[in-house]
Design an enzyme around this catalytic site. Sequence first.
Site, mmCIF file in Angstrom:
data_model
loop_
_atom_site.group_PDB
_atom_site.id
_atom_site.type_symbol
_atom_site.label_atom_id
_atom_site.label_comp_id
_atom_site.label_asym_id
_atom_site.label_seq_id
_atom_site.Cartn_x
_atom_site.Cartn_y
_atom_site.Cartn_z
ATOM 1 N N TYR A 86 -5.485 5.731 0.983
ATOM 2 C CA TYR A 86 -5.312 4.871 2.169
ATOM 3 C C TYR A 86 -4.437 3.669 1.855
ATOM 4 O O TYR A 86 -4.050 2.925 2.746
ATOM 5 C CB TYR A 86 -6.682 4.436 2.723
ATOM 6 N N ARG A 87 -4.079 3.483 0.580
ATOM 7 C CA ARG A 87 -3.365 2.293 0.129
ATOM 8 C C ARG A 87 -2.851 2.604 -1.274
ATOM 9 O O ARG A 87 -3.435 3.445 -1.955
ATOM 10 C CB ARG A 87 -4.389 1.163 0.072
ATOM 11 N N TYR A 125 -3.126 -3.821 -6.467
ATOM 12 C CA TYR A 125 -2.109 -3.044 -5.753
ATOM 13 C C TYR A 125 -0.709 -3.653 -5.958
ATOM 14 O O TYR A 125 0.242 -3.211 -5.343
ATOM 15 C CB TYR A 125 -2.436 -2.958 -4.264
#
Length: 528
Positions: free
Chosen positions: A471-472, A94
């Site tokens: 969600y991310r 991420y």
Amino acid sequence: MAADTPRPPGISSGELSRVLAAFESIVGIPNVCRSGAALAAYRDPFAPLPGDDTFAPSAAVLPANVDEIRALLRVANAARVPLWTVSTGRNFAYGGAAPRLSGSVVLDLQRLNRVLDVDERLAWALVEPGVSYFDLYAHLRERGLALWVDPPASGWGSVIGNTLERGFGYTEYGDHAAAQCGMEVVLANGDVVRTGMGALDIGTAWTLYRPGYGPSFDALFTQSNYGIVTKMGLWLMPAPDAYVIGEIQFAHEDDLGVLVDTLRGLQLSGTIRQHAVIEGAIRRAAGLAPRARWYDGEGAMPEASVARMQRELDIGRWNLHYALYGDAEVIELQRRIVERAFAKVPGVRFTARRYAGKDEPQGGGDRNMAGIPSMSAFRMLDWLGDDGAHVDFSPLCPADGRDALRQYALVKARAAEYGFDYYGGFTAAGRYLHHVFAAIFPRAPHPQAARAGDLLRALMSDARAAGYGVYRSHLLYMDYAAAQYSFNDGALLRLAETVKDALDPQGVLSPGKQGVWPQAWRTQRGYT
Ligand code: ADP
């Protein structure tokens, strides 16, 4: 200061030099990284864009305590230099420790690394940001406490970092944000707040009852840039007397539907109370053998090769991994209920391993379900067999067989179009599933790296058109993801930015995180 060092927009190299010198006088010269390998560690190790400066920090600063953090904030506010907070910076896939706004100074909290307290009877711990899952596990072991941690797929990350990002694990405490209780937060203006019952000067229930009195704030500091979390309480699972770890293999691709519908029933009834994991064949195979054994060509692995791999490795097309914890007799009965529920699926195969509470399973997946941190996430990098990297696409999926099949078909087809295998699976939590697909690629500048970034964006847009949201998100698409939550002309983001401006008027804390920009930097928003 080298002329080509990234700087925050509008900050001259002289100003930045003065700020870094002031930082050095607060934390000591060795605790400011200005260049070289020490600073390179704060770039995204899995960046899909080669040698790119989009997410490059100008420096990193490592305070030792809350007072130093407050002193750093005074300097940052006066000079309007943005700080990007990380706990241990292991947010791989991420963006790692890299900041959203290039030129930000990474505020690395790894030196605040104490386990402050653990209560065995009431089953909680109070930790600082630098404490990893490995550290907390070792601490509990050393003291002989009968408590389990709930590790995520990579145990080296910070307990606080993972919880704030709403990460998840594999035991009954798998929803990390739900197991959090009590925080100490330094706000942008230097004020130190303790949430909930922690606001009582002589507190007795900070880590037991999250709401406290009046408005409750803990959730405000998850996936946000509203504060710097310096202490956090979390609930731990009392070590069970016994546990069973079961695997159920499903032969066919479209068994996913009945699998999800049956599992939902078992989770909502409370028979399976942990986060069960559904792995696609390729994710199940990674770590057992490299991809090249079945297919070494361009593009996604053909169906015939997947089928051959499935046969030769004796794995399912879908593989459900679940655990039951408690009294040996009760869990034996529950195991039978689980197997009976799935026996209706043609070709299904069951295995179950029984453990006493003190036993230690050997395989990585089983260890996670037994509360033992591992680095099982990294087996995906063995799949391609070279210096691999990955970025993840993580849409939330209703725990309904039709949705799971739809998301799977969508992701698999789009991934194949861009030349990627479907390396993915679902983590099931009752009413919803976390669907996680990893686009695995040889590290940039390999052309497949840039394609992984493009694929991620295409998937987000596909998902949104079908009514799903992530969600991310990776740094690359934080703004894009935030813009997708667009009800009433983006009312949610407007609220988030109103709160941001009230709490952080100079915009010094993690600008752009999750698409939330302070007034000062709003022109930096970009949908890439
Ligand atoms: P991990 O090492 O557990 O993967 P990181 O330290 O990379 O976690 O943190 C993940 C993200 O969570 C960071 O990018 C940051 O946005 C946020 N974060 C981490 N620690 C803190 C903290 N102590 N206070 C505020 N935000 C944090």
